[in-house]
Motif scaffolding. Sequence first.
Motif, PDB file in Angstrom:
ATOM      1  N   LYS A   1       0.828  -1.207   0.000  1.00  0.00           N
ATOM      2  CA  LYS A   1       0.000   0.000   0.000  1.00  0.00           C
ATOM      3  C   LYS A   1       0.861   1.256   0.000  1.00  0.00           C
ATOM      4  O   LYS A   1       0.571   2.230  -0.705  1.00  0.00           O
ATOM      5  N   THR A   2       1.922   1.225   0.787  1.00  0.00           N
ATOM      6  CA  THR A   2       2.818   2.378   0.827  1.00  0.00           C
ATOM      7  C   THR A   2       3.425   2.648  -0.543  1.00  0.00           C
ATOM      8  O   THR A   2       3.528   3.794  -0.999  1.00  0.00           O
ATOM      9  N   GLU A   3       3.797   1.582  -1.262  1.00  0.00           N
ATOM     10  CA  GLU A   3       4.387   1.731  -2.590  1.00  0.00           C
ATOM     11  C   GLU A   3       3.368   2.296  -3.581  1.00  0.00           C
ATOM     12  O   GLU A   3       3.677   3.160  -4.404  1.00  0.00           O
ATOM     13  N   VAL A   4       2.082   1.803  -3.499  1.00  0.00           N
ATOM     14  CA  VAL A   4       1.036   2.300  -4.407  1.00  0.00           C
ATOM     15  C   VAL A   4       0.761   3.772  -4.149  1.00  0.00           C
ATOM     16  O   VAL A   4       0.575   4.563  -5.088  1.00  0.00           O
ATOM     17  N   GLU A   5       0.694   4.172  -2.888  1.00  0.00           N
ATOM     18  CA  GLU A   5       0.459   5.576  -2.578  1.00  0.00           C
ATOM     19  C   GLU A   5       1.567   6.458  -3.128  1.00  0.00           C
ATOM     20  O   GLU A   5       1.309   7.572  -3.605  1.00  0.00           O
ATOM     21  N   ARG A   6       2.802   5.967  -3.071  1.00  0.00           N
ATOM     22  CA  ARG A   6       3.914   6.740  -3.619  1.00  0.00           C
ATOM     23  C   ARG A   6       3.753   6.921  -5.128  1.00  0.00           C
ATOM     24  O   ARG A   6       3.935   8.017  -5.670  1.00  0.00           O
ATOM     25  N   LYS A   7       3.359   5.836  -5.830  1.00  0.00           N
ATOM     26  CA  LYS A   7       3.180   5.918  -7.285  1.00  0.00           C
ATOM     27  C   LYS A   7       1.984   6.805  -7.636  1.00  0.00           C
ATOM     28  O   LYS A   7       2.017   7.548  -8.627  1.00  0.00           O
ATOM     29  N   ASN A   8       0.881   6.732  -6.850  1.00  0.00           N
ATOM     30  CA  ASN A   8      -0.283   7.580  -7.120  1.00  0.00           C
ATOM     31  C   ASN A   8       0.060   9.053  -6.968  1.00  0.00           C
ATOM     32  O   ASN A   8      -0.414   9.908  -7.733  1.00  0.00           O
ATOM     33  N   ALA A   9       0.870   9.381  -5.976  1.00  0.00           N
ATOM     34  CA  ALA A   9       1.278  10.769  -5.793  1.00  0.00           C
ATOM     35  C   ALA A   9       2.063  11.267  -6.995  1.00  0.00           C
ATOM     36  O   ALA A   9       1.870  12.396  -7.472  1.00  0.00           O
ATOM     37  N   ALA A  10       2.938  10.398  -7.520  1.00  0.00           N
ATOM     38  CA  ALA A  10       3.704  10.788  -8.703  1.00  0.00           C
ATOM     39  C   ALA A  10       2.790  10.976  -9.910  1.00  0.00           C
ATOM     40  O   ALA A  10       2.962  11.897 -10.713  1.00  0.00           O
ATOM     41  N   LEU A  11       1.762  10.082 -10.040  1.00  0.00           N
ATOM     42  CA  LEU A  11       0.829  10.187 -11.163  1.00  0.00           C
ATOM     43  C   LEU A  11      -0.005  11.458 -11.054  1.00  0.00           C
ATOM     44  O   LEU A  11      -0.273  12.125 -12.061  1.00  0.00           O
ATOM     45  N   ASP A  12      -0.432  11.814  -9.830  1.00  0.00           N
ATOM     46  CA  ASP A  12      -1.202  13.046  -9.639  1.00  0.00           C
ATOM     47  C   ASP A  12      -0.398  14.265 -10.063  1.00  0.00           C
ATOM     48  O   ASP A  12      -0.942  15.217 -10.635  1.00  0.00           O
ATOM     49  N   GLU A  13       0.892  14.251  -9.795  1.00  0.00           N
ATOM     50  CA  GLU A  13       1.731  15.373 -10.200  1.00  0.00           C
ATOM     51  C   GLU A  13       1.780  15.489 -11.723  1.00  0.00           C
ATOM     52  O   GLU A  13       1.718  16.586 -12.277  1.00  0.00           O
ATOM     53  N   LYS A  14       1.856  14.337 -12.407  1.00  0.00           N
ATOM     54  CA  LYS A  14       1.886  14.372 -13.875  1.00  0.00           C
ATOM     55  C   LYS A  14       0.562  14.873 -14.439  1.00  0.00           C
ATOM     56  O   LYS A  14       0.527  15.649 -15.401  1.00  0.00           O
ATOM     57  N   VAL A  15      -0.605  14.408 -13.862  1.00  0.00           N
ATOM     58  CA  VAL A  15      -1.915  14.858 -14.335  1.00  0.00           C
ATOM     59  C   VAL A  15      -2.067  16.362 -14.143  1.00  0.00           C
ATOM     60  O   VAL A  15      -2.566  17.078 -15.022  1.00  0.00           O
ATOM     61  N   ALA A  16      -1.646  16.863 -12.983  1.00  0.00           N
ATOM     62  CA  ALA A  16      -1.738  18.298 -12.734  1.00  0.00           C
ATOM     63  C   ALA A  16      -0.915  19.080 -13.745  1.00  0.00           C
ATOM     64  O   ALA A  16      -1.335  20.146 -14.225  1.00  0.00           O
ATOM     65  N   ALA A  17       0.267  18.537 -14.086  1.00  0.00           N
ATOM     66  CA  ALA A  17       1.101  19.216 -15.071  1.00  0.00           C
ATOM     67  C   ALA A  17       0.426  19.239 -16.442  1.00  0.00           C
ATOM     68  O   ALA A  17       0.459  20.242 -17.154  1.00  0.00           O
ATOM     69  N   LEU A  18      -0.228  18.118 -16.833  1.00  0.00           N
ATOM     70  CA  LEU A  18      -0.921  18.067 -18.118  1.00  0.00           C
ATOM     71  C   LEU A  18      -2.095  19.048 -18.142  1.00  0.00           C
ATOM     72  O   LEU A  18      -2.331  19.728 -19.147  1.00  0.00           O
ATOM     73  N   GLU A  19      -2.875  19.118 -17.039  1.00  0.00           N
ATOM     74  CA  GLU A  19      -4.003  20.044 -17.000  1.00  0.00           C
ATOM     75  C   GLU A  19      -3.525  21.487 -17.090  1.00  0.00           C
ATOM     76  O   GLU A  19      -4.135  22.317 -17.769  1.00  0.00           O
ATOM     77  N   ALA A  20      -2.443  21.790 -16.398  1.00  0.00           N
ATOM     78  CA  ALA A  20      -1.907  23.149 -16.481  1.00  0.00           C
ATOM     79  C   ALA A  20      -1.463  23.461 -17.900  1.00  0.00           C
ATOM     80  O   ALA A  20      -1.666  24.572 -18.413  1.00  0.00           O
ATOM     81  N   SER A  21      -0.877  22.460 -18.580  1.00  0.00           N
ATOM     82  CA  SER A  21      -0.443  22.670 -19.963  1.00  0.00           C
ATOM     83  C   SER A  21      -1.629  22.928 -20.878  1.00  0.00           C
ATOM     84  O   SER A  21      -1.576  23.793 -21.745  1.00  0.00           O
ATOM     85  N   GLN A  22      -2.744  22.181 -20.667  1.00  0.00           N
ATOM     86  CA  GLN A  22      -3.925  22.374 -21.498  1.00  0.00           C
ATOM     87  C   GLN A  22      -4.539  23.750 -21.263  1.00  0.00           C
ATOM     88  O   GLN A  22      -4.991  24.421 -22.190  1.00  0.00           O
ATOM     89  N   ARG A  23      -4.568  24.185 -19.992  1.00  0.00           N
ATOM     90  CA  ARG A  23      -5.109  25.509 -19.697  1.00  0.00           C
ATOM     91  C   ARG A  23      -4.268  26.606 -20.336  1.00  0.00           C
ATOM     92  O   ARG A  23      -4.792  27.600 -20.843  1.00  0.00           O
ATOM     93  N   ARG A  24      -2.955  26.420 -20.339  1.00  0.00           N
ATOM     94  CA  ARG A  24      -2.096  27.407 -20.994  1.00  0.00           C
ATOM     95  C   ARG A  24      -2.373  27.450 -22.487  1.00  0.00           C
ATOM     96  O   ARG A  24      -2.421  28.529 -23.090  1.00  0.00           O
TER      97      ARG A  24
END
Length: 641
Positions: free
Chosen positions: A247-270
């Motif tokens: 579970k600890t490993e999955v949470e670490r990977k989900n946090a990394a994925l959330d950072e990538k999604v946020a970056a993509l959304e910011a790119s689309q808004r720009r």
Amino acid sequence: MDARGRLYFMTNRGVAQWTPENGPGPNYQTRVFSMNQGLPSNECNQGAFYRDSAGRLWVGTVAGAAVYDPALETLPPVRSVVLEQTRVNGRPFELTAGQRLRHAENNLAFEYALLDFSEPDAIRYQVQLEGYDPAPSAWTTETRAVYTNVPSGTYTFRVWARDPHGRVIAMSPLAFQVLTPWWLTWWAWVGYVGCGFGAVYAGVRWRLRALERQNAELEAKVAERTAALAAAKAEVEAQNQALAAAKTEVERKNAALDEKVAALEASQRRADRIFSALAEALPGTVLDGKYRLGRKLGAGGYGVVFAGEHLGLQRGVAVKVFKPVAGNDSAEALERFRREGLLAAQIRDRHVVEVMDAGVSGEGMAYLVMELLEGYAVREEMRGGGLGVGRALRVCGAVCRGLAAAHGVGVVHRDVKPENVYVDWSGGEEVVKVVDFGIATVLERGGGGGLETLTGTGAVVGTPAYIAPERVVGGEYDGRADVYAVGVMLYEMVCGVLPFGGRGESGIRVLLAHVHDVPVGPGKMVAGLDEEVSGYMLRLLAKDAGERPTAAEAAAELERLADKVAAEGGVVRSGSLEREVSVSDTIQETLGGKAVAEGDATMATATSLSPKPAATPPEMPSSLTAPTDGADTSDTTGQPR
């Protein structure tokens, strides 16, 4: 009416005589005089009826005249009602008054008759089995009464007969009894209770001994299971520790994925902000060295439409600049757009919006150049109070002319509806034009594909209320799918409602209705509608594409029917279009005006939004006014919402 207040009606089965009866409400006894009573023929003429000064009634039939003198009418003697036969359990049985039947003899049938053979068809019977029927039956011609599974008890069978002259004769009542079976007598129930107590006592004793044996066995099993559970507990604790680490490993990977999604959304808004700023800066610039862009006519989620000028020809045009979105910015997508734009430009017909150019500018902006129209969409005319039948036939005939030209070069529109049919007055006369051939759909979808269609494959594209059945089920289709959409549009114009989905159903329910439901006949919706027009409208809506005409055939037939309606001189108005919200609007509100399986921005011509006042026909909606520059008041077609 004769002197006794009886009414007479001429029918194709003889002369019907209605005699008023006493009682609450308008009750009548009906008697029919036919050839059996001396008429030359049963076919009588309502208009050929006469009552002379002597009170005689003269009747005209197809075989000659007949006369009936009520004064000579005499009543025959009253006949008797007899019980012809009684059947018990399907066998003839001589049932006498007061007879006692066994409990198994409870399926009874009574056959009875009135001994009057003058007019047997006019005799009516009423029966009641007292103790079984709560009330006498209705008057019928039935001469047999059947009762099945009659319970034990005392009964009386009664029959009443009403002769042709309205007299009611009663049959002598027949009383009988159905005996109770021995196993339902009181002494049988006493025996049942005693046997029950004995069985309960024996069962309790046997159960107590069985429980003692089971208790000993359970104690041994409990000791064995306790040891097994202790071992299992230790194993579960080890697995929980392993799961916690995972579970600890999955949470670490989900946090990394959330950072990538946020970056993509910011790119689309720009990207959105950049395109919006670019759209505001484009007026006054020259696109691809050929087109000077003017004021913005409208904007949507996938592009902006500008009024423009072809610099070389000094001609006003409408230019749609497409917004890059994910999936349509690849080199393959832009090349597909260019090739399909060339195909759309091959459609040459006065009833199709002219696509003059399409391409990608040196700055990488995909654009489409169309003729600049002046007028309004047919939907606006429908909202202004509806179309007459002749007007609707003319408009749909012109639409089919344009679609036939498109089909001739391999283009299927796939989104024919009133919003995509435009009444243009730019040439000084009214011309109905088909707009929006869906090139924007290709850019949204991206990906490969040939030139078979103007949008990608593998999805149902269009407005649900106008999609043909073969497209809903994913089968092969051709230009007759567009003819089906014209049929839906014509039905809506004439009847005032859509044939399917007229109550705000969901998009999926509307699609299923195209496949399975049958529309209400137009003749039932619009009073006085020509039967040939109604029948041809239903042919356009045939479920099987093979039963529909081609666009060219439909155009010729619709124009012929319009000429026929005009020649007949009758003005049949279409059904009421005044309802709280149109079904098309409801579907667009429910689905956002997008395709069922893909949100496709549609392609259409922009409007100059200022038709010539002198060319506007009477009783038509006035031209649309131009939106405030910069306001997002339209979809990607450039037409104001």
